[in-house]
Design an enzyme around this catalytic site. Structure first.
Site, mmCIF file in Angstrom:
data_model
loop_
_atom_site.group_PDB
_atom_site.id
_atom_site.type_symbol
_atom_site.label_atom_id
_atom_site.label_comp_id
_atom_site.label_asym_id
_atom_site.label_seq_id
_atom_site.Cartn_x
_atom_site.Cartn_y
_atom_site.Cartn_z
ATOM 1 N N ASP A 38 0.805 -1.303 0.248
ATOM 2 C CA ASP A 38 -0.058 0.055 0.077
ATOM 3 C C ASP A 38 0.876 1.247 -0.047
ATOM 4 O O ASP A 38 2.085 1.306 0.599
ATOM 5 C CB ASP A 38 -0.870 0.087 1.366
ATOM 6 N N TYR A 66 7.075 -8.860 8.086
ATOM 7 C CA TYR A 66 6.593 -7.356 8.192
ATOM 8 C C TYR A 66 7.071 -7.038 9.744
ATOM 9 O O TYR A 66 7.155 -7.636 10.458
ATOM 10 C CB TYR A 66 5.253 -7.237 8.246
ATOM 11 N N ASP A 80 -6.342 0.935 8.458
ATOM 12 C CA ASP A 80 -5.244 1.632 8.635
ATOM 13 C C ASP A 80 -5.450 2.931 9.130
ATOM 14 O O ASP A 80 -6.564 3.628 8.916
ATOM 15 C CB ASP A 80 -4.273 1.285 7.479
ATOM 16 N N ARG A 172 -3.093 -5.510 7.858
ATOM 17 C CA ARG A 172 -4.235 -4.660 8.323
ATOM 18 C C ARG A 172 -5.333 -5.486 8.905
ATOM 19 O O ARG A 172 -6.067 -5.153 9.984
ATOM 20 C CB ARG A 172 -5.032 -3.767 7.226
#
Length: 289
Positions: A38, A66, A80, A172
């Protein structure tokens, strides 16, 4: 130019913006990325060039790592910080022990519902296209694997953690689900992808560093990008059969190799492509040279 670039995408641009920049620098028409990040996220984005675009599906299969930060007590429509706030809840009841126990409960094989703001297609429509029109549809939960979660920092309302996970995992959604389990809601605040299989942050190149003079220096060969698959050398009649798309069953030709595995197939020492060995024999899945 054929191969893969290990690009470090900065925040504020789309993954396709990176592809456009690389296409402009190289003049190569066939350019694609392996795994969308994103705009608000940063980190590893493998960019495939020329014949390298043929292996995007294999890079997508890699497990990812991540580093994420979530904020407790707030829920947004996009899951988010860039989304519209839908609900805010008090977090007085939350303590570090409860946070640690809850996050650990997500390790393993779990069911995850993709967020509405995602590129996933349902009946030919991308979910984010429907979400932007205010349409929310029921999504089917998908099985994913969370290999590990390490909590790096807890400073309520923020929690920073490192997660290793399978393809198809939405961080997310993981943040949202953690907040839901805690009963206070949560939203992803920051996200950085630090590993995508063999592509790691420490050997990546910022997009701003790439130019026409040095791009070949940073281009990883297709063969190297697939080094997670074991090497298998074939010769003679087997080479001809495999190149013609034939599934070779004769053990005399292919040897006694483990079943249900993918291999880098070589004509002696020359890399041919990716093949799979099943009970029915050995066959090239993707011919690359």
């Amino acid at each position: 130019m054929d191969g893969v670039l290990n690009i470090y995408k900065p925040e504020g641009i789309t993954s396709f913006d990176v592809v456009k920049s690389i296409r402009k620098i190289t003049g190569e028409k066939k350019v694609g990325h392996a795994g969308t990040l994103d705009p608000m996220a940063s980190g590893i984005l493998p960019v495939c060039l020329g014949k390298g675009t043929k292996i995007i599906e294999y890079i997508m299969e890699n497990h990812k790592v991540y580093v994420a930060k979530l904020k407790l007590g707030i829920i947004t429509d996009t899951y988010d910080r860039e989304g519209k706030s839908l609900e805010e809840k008090p977090i007085d009841c939350i303590n570090k022990k409860k946070i640690e126990e809850t996050i650990k409960s997500f390790v393993g094989v779990i069911e995850q519902v993709p967020p509405m703001y995602s590129a996933l297609k349902v009946n030919g429509k991308r979910l984010y296209e429907l979400a932007r029109k205010g349409i929310e549809i029921e999504r089917t939960a998908r099985q994913i694997n969370i290999d590990s979660i390490d909590i790096l920092e807890i400073e309520i309302p923020y929690i920073k953690f490192k997660v290793q996970c399978s393809k198809g995992t939405y961080i997310r959604s993981l943040c949202y689900d953690i907040g839901k389990s805690l009963g206070v809601g949560a939203t992803m605040w920051e996200l950085e992808r630090v590993e995508n299989g063999p592509f790691k942050k420490e050997n990546s190149q910022p997009l701003s560093n790439i130019n026409p003079e040095n791009i070949k220096e940073f281009c990883i060969s297709i063969e190297e990008a697939l080094n997670k698959y074991p090497k298998l050398s074939v010769k003679g009649e087997t080479v001809k059969l495999l190149r013609n798309g034939v599934q070779v069953k004769n053990k005399y030709l292919i040897g006694d190799i483990p079943l249900n595995k993918m291999y880098r197939i070589y004509d002696e020492e020359s890399f041919m492509g990716i093949g799979i060995r099943t009970v029915d024999g050995l066959k090239i899945s993707k011919l690359l040279s």
